[in-house]
Design a protein around this motif. Structure first.
Motif, short mmCIF file in Angstrom:
data_model
loop_
_atom_site.label_atom_id
_atom_site.label_comp_id
_atom_site.label_asym_id
_atom_site.label_seq_id
_atom_site.Cartn_x
_atom_site.Cartn_y
_atom_site.Cartn_z
N LEU A 1 -5.48 -17.86 -1.27
CA LEU A 1 -6.92 -17.20 -1.31
C LEU A 1 -6.97 -18.58 0.24
CD1 LEU A 1 -9.03 -16.04 -2.06
CD2 LEU A 1 -10.22 -17.99 -2.93
N GLY A 2 -6.72 -19.04 0.18
CA GLY A 2 -7.10 -20.58 1.53
C GLY A 2 -6.41 -19.48 2.53
N PHE B 1 -5.15 -16.10 -10.33
CA PHE B 1 -6.01 -16.74 -11.03
C PHE B 1 -6.22 -16.09 -12.64
CE2 PHE B 1 -8.28 -18.77 -6.82
CZ PHE B 1 -7.45 -20.11 -6.97
N SER C 1 -2.09 -20.08 -6.36
CA SER C 1 -3.27 -18.54 -5.73
C SER C 1 -4.67 -19.74 -4.97
CB SER C 1 -4.03 -18.89 -7.06
OG SER C 1 -3.12 -17.70 -8.32
N LEU C 2 -4.52 -21.07 -4.78
CA LEU C 2 -5.79 -21.53 -4.44
C LEU C 2 -5.01 -21.36 -2.91
CD1 LEU C 2 -8.60 -22.85 -4.38
CD2 LEU C 2 -7.29 -25.25 -4.64
N VAL C 3 -3.91 -21.84 -2.91
CA VAL C 3 -3.66 -21.60 -1.27
C VAL C 3 -3.52 -21.01 -0.97
CG1 VAL C 3 -0.69 -21.93 -0.53
CG2 VAL C 3 -2.04 -23.81 -1.31
N ALA D 1 -4.23 -13.66 -4.87
CA ALA D 1 -4.86 -14.41 -4.92
C ALA D 1 -5.33 -14.20 -6.34
CB ALA D 1 -5.50 -15.33 -4.10
N VAL D 2 -6.43 -13.13 -6.65
CA VAL D 2 -7.21 -13.33 -7.52
C VAL D 2 -6.11 -12.64 -8.82
CG1 VAL D 2 -8.82 -11.97 -8.17
CG2 VAL D 2 -9.04 -12.44 -6.09
N ARG E 1 -2.78 -21.92 -10.80
CA ARG E 1 -3.81 -21.61 -9.80
C ARG E 1 -3.32 -22.71 -8.94
NH1 ARG E 1 -6.93 -24.02 -15.35
NH2 ARG E 1 -6.92 -22.09 -15.84
N VAL E 2 -2.38 -23.74 -8.01
CA VAL E 2 -2.24 -24.35 -7.42
C VAL E 2 -2.01 -23.42 -6.14
CG1 VAL E 2 -1.51 -26.54 -5.79
CG2 VAL E 2 -2.47 -26.51 -7.58
#
Length: 148
Positions: free
Chosen positions: A19-20, A132, A15-17, A128-129, A12-13
């Motif tokens: 996405l950012g 997640f 994927s969040l990076v 990223a999606v 999740r981390v």
């Protein structure tokens, strides 16, 4: 926290990076700095980030030997030793700048600047999606996987 013992939070981390970074590629406006040859085609394109500054679009005519720039098409410094330099706000990936069509070679220069960002941003967003979505399928801990 070991990523092999707790894979779900690390996925999740990551994927969040991703996405950012994808949002940064897609939503931060850029400024194209380039020269125009005698035919109106841009060359020597350099890119800067606008970072919320008020930017003004500029078209300057300079002596060619001022910066040592030579037109690659003619091998000279442009018309009569003059060089056209442009600073153009290209806007976001999905929008165009205010004076993009009015500037010499503006459409082509901004297209060369924005196309790689669009492809990279959309690709990272999709990854990223997917990260997640797949993170929910990972076990919470390695011990959970070993017990089943």
């Amino acid at each position: 926290m070991n990523p092999f013992r707790h894979p779900r939070p690390w996925a999740r981390v990551a994927s969040l990076v991703a996405l950012g970074f994808a949002l940064w590629l897609l939503l931060v406006p850029r400024i194209a700095l380039y020269y125009v040859d005698d035919g109106g085609a841009p060359y020597g394109i350099d890119v800067k980030y606008a970072w919320g500054r008020g930017t003004s679009d500029q078209v300057m005519i300079l002596p060619a030997d001022l910066f040592g720039e030579v037109d690659p098409a003619t091998g000279s410094g442009g018309q009569d030793g003059l060089l056209t330099s442009v600073r153009l706000n290209c806007g976001l990936v999905f929008t165009s700048g205010d004076n993009e069509t009015d500037s010499p070679g503006g459409d082509e220069a901004c297209s060369q600047v924005e196309t790689p960002r669009l492809v990279g941003g959309v690709g990272l967003g999709v990854l990223a999606v997917a990260g997640f979505a797949l993170a929910g399928r990972l076990p919470l801990t390695r011990e959970t996987r070993e017990r089943t």
